[in-house]
Design a protein around this motif. Structure first.
Motif, mmCIF file in Angstrom:
data_model
loop_
_atom_site.group_PDB
_atom_site.id
_atom_site.type_symbol
_atom_site.label_atom_id
_atom_site.label_comp_id
_atom_site.label_asym_id
_atom_site.label_seq_id
_atom_site.Cartn_x
_atom_site.Cartn_y
_atom_site.Cartn_z
ATOM 1 N N THR A 194 0.769 -1.227 0.041
ATOM 2 C CA THR A 194 -0.047 0.140 -0.205
ATOM 3 C C THR A 194 0.899 1.213 -0.047
ATOM 4 O OG1 THR A 194 -2.162 -1.198 1.158
ATOM 5 C CG2 THR A 194 -1.540 1.339 1.369
ATOM 6 N N THR A 195 2.018 1.269 0.918
ATOM 7 C CA THR A 195 2.512 2.452 0.871
ATOM 8 C C THR A 195 3.496 2.556 -0.264
ATOM 9 O OG1 THR A 195 3.234 1.958 3.418
ATOM 10 C CG2 THR A 195 4.596 3.528 2.035
ATOM 11 N N ILE A 196 4.144 1.826 -1.064
ATOM 12 C CA ILE A 196 4.795 1.839 -2.028
ATOM 13 C C ILE A 196 3.863 2.434 -3.310
ATOM 14 C CG2 ILE A 196 6.283 0.686 -4.021
ATOM 15 C CD1 ILE A 196 7.393 -1.017 -1.570
ATOM 16 N N GLY A 224 -3.691 -7.694 -0.073
ATOM 17 C CA GLY A 224 -3.838 -8.778 0.387
ATOM 18 C C GLY A 224 -3.496 -10.033 -0.567
ATOM 19 N N VAL A 225 -3.641 -9.654 -1.828
ATOM 20 C CA VAL A 225 -3.390 -10.776 -2.843
ATOM 21 C C VAL A 225 -1.739 -10.999 -3.095
ATOM 22 C CG1 VAL A 225 -3.161 -11.135 -5.219
ATOM 23 C CG2 VAL A 225 -5.169 -10.179 -4.286
ATOM 24 N N LEU A 248 -4.475 -1.827 5.841
ATOM 25 C CA LEU A 248 -5.307 -0.942 6.800
ATOM 26 C C LEU A 248 -4.519 -0.338 8.073
ATOM 27 C CD1 LEU A 248 -8.552 -3.170 6.623
ATOM 28 C CD2 LEU A 248 -8.116 -0.873 5.545
ATOM 29 N N TYR A 249 -3.483 -1.191 8.720
ATOM 30 C CA TYR A 249 -2.949 -0.502 9.758
ATOM 31 C C TYR A 249 -2.074 0.521 9.244
ATOM 32 C CZ TYR A 249 -0.304 -1.042 14.164
ATOM 33 O OH TYR A 249 0.347 -0.505 15.382
ATOM 34 N N ASP A 285 -4.786 5.143 -1.744
ATOM 35 C CA ASP A 285 -4.568 4.259 -0.623
ATOM 36 C C ASP A 285 -5.559 3.063 -0.596
ATOM 37 O OD1 ASP A 285 -6.250 5.801 0.381
ATOM 38 O OD2 ASP A 285 -4.896 6.370 2.003
ATOM 39 N N LEU A 286 -6.689 3.660 -0.780
ATOM 40 C CA LEU A 286 -7.933 2.528 -0.361
ATOM 41 C C LEU A 286 -8.033 1.475 -1.627
ATOM 42 C CD1 LEU A 286 -10.957 4.688 0.722
ATOM 43 C CD2 LEU A 286 -9.296 3.323 2.123
ATOM 44 N N TYR A 287 -7.441 1.872 -2.941
ATOM 45 C CA TYR A 287 -7.638 1.063 -3.950
ATOM 46 C C TYR A 287 -6.390 0.019 -3.859
ATOM 47 C CZ TYR A 287 -10.482 4.496 -6.128
ATOM 48 O OH TYR A 287 -11.402 5.573 -6.542
ATOM 49 N N THR A 288 -5.177 0.245 -3.356
ATOM 50 C CA THR A 288 -4.301 -0.794 -3.034
ATOM 51 C C THR A 288 -4.692 -1.798 -1.933
ATOM 52 O OG1 THR A 288 -3.297 0.403 -1.163
ATOM 53 C CG2 THR A 288 -2.773 1.068 -3.362
#
Length: 343
Positions: free
Chosen positions: A73-75, A92-93, A218-219, A84-87
């Protein structure tokens, strides 16, 4: 929850969903922020419950998969401009694929050897994250593009947590869930029933890591900053202890484990101070080892008082109360003689 139907577990889940929906009406922004972390731990513990509580495979590497999800998510959001929400699904995958691939070398391992192998996951991923500073920010970590308020974090995480709970329930009530339970009870019996041990075990690791990746993403979004030292082996141990405290083999109990993980470190000095006064001890509640001491004491108490965990204890209390209510309602009124049963 039972695979036969909605039942008591479904009623408890529905009640929990209603409570979570109403909580923002009474919580402060700070309390909502903390409950958002409870939601992230809830998702991670759901995955660990599937792997350990249902498939019988122990893991001490969940913090590593959370780290992986957080950095995906960060990268993507910082370096490539993806919202960010789209990542979150991709996080998870990626973690799920990593867990699935780890499942193959772990097939021949059991018990303490499997625990040591999964322990190495967290150590290796933390070391890699610190080494590649250009990608991950190294030991100093990497900030995200935005920081959520407590309410934003709450309404972001808990709907996703609800979806993940339903997803876990659907998995466990189906054929794959039955295969997990069979492997947990006896691998020999599972093979005799036609269960593919290699595929089922690797799927258990992959699904569990998928949940951890979502939780890690999410964290990271919640705190707005990802650092390798946030996802240490201590977090993996806490997740495992939380699952045991909540109750192995029950999805409903995971919420108790998530609350345990978030709030016991916060209130461990107060708990230690409250416990030691009656016995005349003079330990420092602010000492670094205070949370560990409280963790150990609570875990031993749960194993002794309620071996089936907090969920099992609550279920037992509800069953006893139900029996008493049924008995009191079925007794005859004063002065009335109960009718004899006809032969």
């Amino acid at each position: 929850m039972s695979q036969r139907g909605f039942g008591a577990g479904g009623a408890a889940s529905l009640l929990g969903a209603i409570v979570m929906a109403l909580l923002p009406l009474v919580l402060s922004d700070t309390s909502e922020y903390r409950f958002a972390f409870v939601g992230a731990f809830f998702i991670a513990a759901l995955g660990l419950q599937i792997l350990t509580g249902y498939a019988g495979q122990i893991s001490l590497g969940h913090s590593g998969f959370m780290l992986l999800g957080a950095y995906v998510t960060t990268i993507l959001s910082v370096d490539h401009g993806v919202r960010d929400l789209y990542t979150i699904p991709l996080a998870g995958v990626v973690a799920g694929i990593a867990g699935f691939l780890f499942g193959f070398p772990a097939l021949r391992l059991r018990g303490v050897y499997l625990a040591l192998a999964t322990f190495a996951i967290s150590i290796a991923l933390i070391a890699l994250a610190k080494k590649y500073e250009g990608l991950t920010g190294g030991g100093g970590g990497k900030p995200l593009t935005r920081v959520l308020t407590g309410h934003q974090a709450y309404i972001t995480i808990w709907p996703i947590a609800g979806v993940m709970f339903v997803f876990a329930w659907l998995i466990l009530r189906g054929r794959l869930g039955r295969a997990f339970r069979t492997i947990r009870e006896s691998e020999i019996a599972a093979v005799s029933l036609g269960v593919n041990l290699a595929l089922t075990k690797t799927l258990a690791f992959g699904i569990s890591a998928f949940f951890a990746g979502i939780a890690g993403s999410l964290y990271g979004i919640t705190i707005g900053f990802v650092n390798p030292d946030t996802f240490t082996i201590t977090l993996s141990i806490l997740l495992l202890v939380g699952v045991v405290v909540g109750g192995l083999g029950t999805l409903v109990g995971v919420i108790f484990g998530a609350l345990f993980i978030e709030y016991v470190p916060l209130y461990s000095p107060d708990i230690l101070d409250w416990v030691q006064k009656p016995v005349g001890l003079d330990l420092d509640p602010q000492a670094a080892g205070a949370p560990a001491a409280v963790y150990g004491a609570i875990l031993l108490a749960v194993l002794y008082i309620a071996p089936t965990g907090a969920a099992g204890m609550v279920h037992g209390v509800v069953r006893i109360l139900g029996r008493r209510l049924y008995t009191s309602s079925s007794t005859s009124p004063p002065g009335q003689v109960p009718k004899r049963r006809q032969a």
